[in-house]
Write an enzyme that holds these catalytic residues in place. Structure first.
Site, PDB file in Angstrom:
ATOM      1  N   GLY A 257       0.823  -1.200   0.000  1.00  0.00           N
ATOM      2  CA  GLY A 257       0.000   0.000   0.000  1.00  0.00           C
ATOM      3  C   GLY A 257       0.859   1.252   0.000  1.00  0.00           C
ATOM      4  O   GLY A 257       2.091   1.180   0.122  1.00  0.00           O
ATOM      5  N   GLY A 259       2.022   5.442   1.026  1.00  0.00           N
ATOM      6  CA  GLY A 259       2.102   6.425   2.096  1.00  0.00           C
ATOM      7  C   GLY A 259       3.001   6.064   3.259  1.00  0.00           C
ATOM      8  O   GLY A 259       3.664   5.027   3.294  1.00  0.00           O
ATOM      9  N   CYS A 285       5.335  -5.521   2.085  1.00  0.00           N
ATOM     10  CA  CYS A 285       5.544  -4.086   1.880  1.00  0.00           C
ATOM     11  C   CYS A 285       4.927  -3.244   3.006  1.00  0.00           C
ATOM     12  O   CYS A 285       5.403  -3.296   4.128  1.00  0.00           O
ATOM     13  CB  CYS A 285       5.014  -3.685   0.507  1.00  0.00           C
ATOM     14  SG  CYS A 285       5.630  -2.095  -0.090  1.00  0.00           S
ATOM     15  N   HIS A 370       8.328  -7.614  -3.116  1.00  0.00           N
ATOM     16  CA  HIS A 370       7.086  -8.130  -3.695  1.00  0.00           C
ATOM     17  C   HIS A 370       7.282  -9.514  -4.306  1.00  0.00           C
ATOM     18  O   HIS A 370       7.689  -9.632  -5.466  1.00  0.00           O
ATOM     19  CB  HIS A 370       6.565  -7.165  -4.763  1.00  0.00           C
ATOM     20  CG  HIS A 370       6.033  -5.892  -4.207  1.00  0.00           C
ATOM     21  ND1 HIS A 370       4.692  -5.679  -3.955  1.00  0.00           N
ATOM     22  CD2 HIS A 370       6.658  -4.756  -3.835  1.00  0.00           C
ATOM     23  CE1 HIS A 370       4.523  -4.467  -3.458  1.00  0.00           C
ATOM     24  NE2 HIS A 370       5.709  -3.889  -3.377  1.00  0.00           N
ATOM     25  N   GLU A 372       5.026 -11.403  -5.310  1.00  0.00           N
ATOM     26  CA  GLU A 372       3.991 -11.602  -6.328  1.00  0.00           C
ATOM     27  C   GLU A 372       4.283 -10.826  -7.605  1.00  0.00           C
ATOM     28  O   GLU A 372       3.452 -10.771  -8.517  1.00  0.00           O
ATOM     29  CB  GLU A 372       2.630 -11.171  -5.771  1.00  0.00           C
ATOM     30  CG  GLU A 372       2.295  -9.696  -5.880  1.00  0.00           C
ATOM     31  CD  GLU A 372       3.164  -8.759  -5.067  1.00  0.00           C
ATOM     32  OE1 GLU A 372       3.182  -7.565  -5.361  1.00  0.00           O
ATOM     33  OE2 GLU A 372       3.839  -9.228  -4.123  1.00  0.00           O
TER      34      GLU A 372
END
Length: 397
Positions: A257, A259, A285, A370, A372
């Protein structure tokens, strides 16, 4: 039409306008991937940022909507050296210029992206403005740039309501994927065939129920679980822990995600409740960062972050190095880790920053990169199998 990229240190780049004709202020970051610009554009982790692609030619294979990682692109702006005027790909739906205009993403082309990247590496990530207004006034713009923050962007990118994704039931019978992205039965079956042979033979997550907390999840996280036979229920980011646990999942997945993780105060409290449960957890993450914050660790903002598809990470247990895809500007502070709670599991070979944690006495592990990644290196895809094995252990405990 001319366009201008103005950085908060006063540097101005002049190029040509691309995409939508509107002015934006955003955090300027760079991505070093040589391919996968569509996946970059549709990664929710870029919400609140404008992305500079360091590879010099972007758009040469157009846009294939089936490759989108979410329902729409999320960056505020797009910065390239050269935007291809022609796209050559038999799978192409539209060109990237049309794509940017359709989703109202402004951008700039024709600037020295290498020079821009050097500035961001030397001075650190900074805010900037993309504008077509040639009469800009730096004295009024710079204070606006310095005051810009991405804010609480997780709420912006998460799904609005729960939905479910049926896992593959067998090699011949595959459940359709649903939710934010739509895939045909043919696409789904193709995905099964292209997986590693060991997974294809076992479908080792058959029947496992996974709760995926959508903090800005890329669709391939749910797809990776579903292809292994897991039944995935996706929850909005602000869902109370009690609601998730009441559905009795075999495992919980915390997604990537956008921010600053410290902005997610309410979510962190709910994740602590998930940690206190005995349900196995795998986090990627932002999810990795939030789990660390929920258990007493700390995070800090990196100078310019990791964004690209060729970052080496070392498994501290085996000593093996994997090539990974990454997209983050914050990192867990290893100096603030309590070994009675968690210990480092992966390390970034380039700069020594933390890339993963293993939680002491818990069926919980988290990674900053990541596994994926699509497109991107598939080296660490086995971590989904490790998660499934943890769920099996937890079920038999």
């Amino acid at each position: 039409m001319k366009a201008f990229l103005i950085l908060e240190d006063g540097t101005v780049f002049t190029g040509m306008h691309i995409g939508a004709e509107r002015e934006i202020i955003s955090e300027i970051v760079f991505n070093t991937s040589m391919a996968g610009y569509l996946e970059v554009l549709t990664d929710p982790s870029y919400a609140g940022q404008a992305v500079c692609m360091t590879y010099p030619l972007i758009g040469n294979y157009g846009v294939c909507r089936e490759d989108m990682e979410s329902k729409k692109p999320w960056p505020d702006g797009f910065i390239v050296r050269e935007l291809s005027r022609m796209a050559s790909n038999f799978r192409k739906d539209i060109g990237i210029q049309e794509f940017l205009r359709h989703y109202e993403i402004p951008g700039i082309a024709g600037i020295d992206t290498r020079a821009l990247t050097k500035i961001l590496r030397e001075k650190g990530t900074m805010n900037g403005m993309i504008t077509t207004n040639g009469s800009y006034d730096l004295s009024s713009i710079l204070p606006k740039l310095k005051s810009y923050t991405t804010g609480k962007v997780v709420e912006k990118v998460t799904c609005s309501q729960k939905y479910e994704i049926e896992g593959a039931k067998s090699l011949s019978e595959n459940g359709p994927l649903s939710g934010r992205a739509k895939f045909s039965e043919e696409d789904y079956a193709k995905g099964i065939r292209e997986m590693r042979p060991s997974i294809t033979r076992k479908l080792n997550g058959l029947g496992k129920r996974v709760a995926l907390l959508d903090l800005g999840a890329k669709d391939n996280i749910a797809r990776s679980l579903a292809q292994r036979g897991c039944h995935v229920k996706v929850y909005p980011a602000l869902t109370p822990a009690e609601e998730i646990l009441s559905d009795k999942p075999d495992g919980i997945m915390l997604s990537n995600g956008p921010g600053d993780p410290k902005e997610c105060t309410g979510i962190i409290k709910e994740i602590k409740k998930l940690y206190d449960s005995e349900v196995p957890i795998f986090a990627i993450c932002l999810g990795h960062q939030l789990m660390a914050l929920a258990t007493g660790a700390d995070t800090f903002k990196m100078k310019y972050g990791h964004r690209g598809g060729n970052h080496p990470v070392k498994d501290l247990e085996t000593g093996r190095v994997y090539i990974s895809s990454q997209n983050h500007g914050y990192v867990v502070d290893m100096d603030r880790l309590n070994p009675e709670v968690a210990v480092p599991a992966f390390l970034n070979v380039n700069d020594g920053t933390n890339e993963g944690l293993s939680y002491t006495g818990k069926n919980i592990f988290t990674v900053q990169f990541h596994p994926e990644a699509c497109p991107g290196p598939q080296d660490s895809g086995f971590l989904f199998d490790r998660f499934i094995e943890m769920m099996e252990v937890g079920k038999n405990a």
